[in-house]
Scaffold this motif. Structure first.
Motif, PDB file in Angstrom:
ATOM      1  N   GLY A   1       0.918  -1.131  -0.024  1.00  0.00           N
ATOM      2  CA  GLY A   1      -0.197  -0.110  -0.099  1.00  0.00           C
ATOM      3  C   GLY A   1       0.848   1.296  -0.173  1.00  0.00           C
ATOM      4  N   MET A   2       1.952   1.126   0.711  1.00  0.00           N
ATOM      5  CA  MET A   2       2.979   2.458   0.724  1.00  0.00           C
ATOM      6  C   MET A   2       3.624   2.596  -0.487  1.00  0.00           C
ATOM      7  SD  MET A   2       6.425   2.839   3.013  1.00  0.00           S
ATOM      8  CE  MET A   2       7.043   1.581   2.132  1.00  0.00           C
ATOM      9  N   ILE A   3       3.998   1.726  -1.282  1.00  0.00           N
ATOM     10  CA  ILE A   3       4.472   1.664  -2.396  1.00  0.00           C
ATOM     11  C   ILE A   3       3.689   2.172  -3.561  1.00  0.00           C
ATOM     12  CG2 ILE A   3       5.816   0.507  -4.381  1.00  0.00           C
ATOM     13  CD1 ILE A   3       7.401   1.036  -1.827  1.00  0.00           C
ATOM     14  N   TRP A   4       2.432   1.664  -3.624  1.00  0.00           N
ATOM     15  CA  TRP A   4       1.164   2.280  -4.449  1.00  0.00           C
ATOM     16  C   TRP A   4       1.120   3.576  -4.273  1.00  0.00           C
ATOM     17  CZ3 TRP A   4      -0.533   1.821  -8.757  1.00  0.00           C
ATOM     18  CH2 TRP A   4      -1.858   2.152  -9.104  1.00  0.00           C
ATOM     19  N   THR A   5       0.997   4.031  -3.084  1.00  0.00           N
ATOM     20  CA  THR A   5       1.040   5.399  -2.811  1.00  0.00           C
ATOM     21  C   THR A   5       2.085   6.366  -3.349  1.00  0.00           C
ATOM     22  OG1 THR A   5       0.024   5.114  -0.639  1.00  0.00           O
ATOM     23  CG2 THR A   5       0.871   7.304  -0.871  1.00  0.00           C
ATOM     24  N   ILE A   6       3.357   5.852  -2.905  1.00  0.00           N
ATOM     25  CA  ILE A   6       4.568   6.398  -3.795  1.00  0.00           C
ATOM     26  C   ILE A   6       4.517   6.520  -5.313  1.00  0.00           C
ATOM     27  CG2 ILE A   6       6.997   6.489  -3.985  1.00  0.00           C
ATOM     28  CD1 ILE A   6       7.352   5.083  -1.385  1.00  0.00           C
ATOM     29  N   ILE A   7       3.927   5.351  -5.901  1.00  0.00           N
ATOM     30  CA  ILE A   7       3.763   5.650  -7.264  1.00  0.00           C
ATOM     31  C   ILE A   7       2.573   6.400  -7.576  1.00  0.00           C
ATOM     32  CG2 ILE A   7       2.823   4.158  -9.245  1.00  0.00           C
ATOM     33  CD1 ILE A   7       4.212   1.502  -8.058  1.00  0.00           C
TER      34      ILE A   7
END
Length: 259
Positions: A132-138
């Motif tokens: 979820g964090m990586i998707w937010t960064i993307i």
């Protein structure tokens, strides 16, 4: 970014009665599905490594390799071009939490709301929260410039994809998961801007692996988009196609049509 112009005719038309644009946001709860989780691990790992390699490193296990916060901070520095606070070099749990918090604080400083994502979960290797964090960064750093009718980055990207692929038969983009499974959406995005690269009329909806591999091979060869994944992980390729489309808009990709 130009919108689909009224009255413009394309070779690949669709029946407006059948083409339904439904709003379906990416749902982090889908990560409870083991197959979805496996796919996104692969997709997001490849996306992270495409940036981390610029700093001479990479990750192997997405929920393990970000636990001490060091590579997470490095990833943010690479994709943002900015320096983050100096990381703690200790190996104790509180050092790791401090580093992850520095990364999360930086993300929050860019106006991003991190709902239910805390440093402790990342340090503990919580895969759901890490993805979820990586998707937010993307969303913040890869597609933040996709702005359509004042929507959010995620909604704007979805609407942009819908508009770009709307004239194509058998393409109905409703989300970032199932809508791309047959590969026609990816091929349509490429054809929309580089019709010389794909003969869309020859594509077969019943050959999803062939369609996805074709799109990624052409993207790698002609659009300078590394083939990071196999046919199971199309989301990362969609994001890279969007980035390539940005270069097209700026006139840096030869033989391309404006957005």
């Amino acid at each position: 970014m130009n919108q689909v112009e009224p009255g413009v005719q394309y070779n690949y038309v669709y029946d407006e009665d059948e083409y339904m644009i439904q709003e379906e946001e990416w749902d982090r709860d889908l990560l409870l599905d083991p197959a979805w989780e496996k796919q996104q691990r692969k997709t997001f790992t490849a996306w992270c490594n495409s940036h981390l390699r610029k700093a001479g490193t990479q990750i192997e296990n997405i929920e393990e390799d970000f636990r001490n916060g060091l590579k997470l901070m490095l990833l943010l520095e690479v994709i943002s071009g900015e320096r983050l606070p100096k990381p703690d070099r200790g190996k104790m749990r509180f050092h790791k939490i401090a580093n992850v918090n520095k990364a999360l604080d930086y993300i929050a400083s860019k106006g991003v709301k991190l709902v239910s994502i805390g440093a402790e979960e990342i340090v503990d290797g919580n895969v759901k929260m890490t993805l979820g964090m990586i998707w937010t960064i993307i969303l913040r750093f890869a597609i933040q410039d996709i702005s359509v009718e004042e929507t959010s980055a995620k909604e704007g990207l979805l609407l942009w994809c819908q508009r770009k692929t709307a004239p194509y038969r058998n393409v109905n983009i409703q989300n970032f998961h199932t809508s791309w499974k047959d590969g026609l959406g990816l091929c349509a995005l490429i054809h929309r801007h580089r019709p010389d690269l794909i003969d869309y009329s020859k594509l077969n909806k019943d050959d999803p692996v062939g369609n996805i591999n074709l799109a990624m091979e052409i993207a790698e060869k002609h659009l300078d988009i590394p083939k990071m994944l196999d046919a199971e992980g199309e989301l990362s390729t969609v994001l890279r196609l969007i980035q390539s489309a940005g270069r097209v808009c700026c006139g840096r990709t030869r033989g391309s049509k404006n957005l």
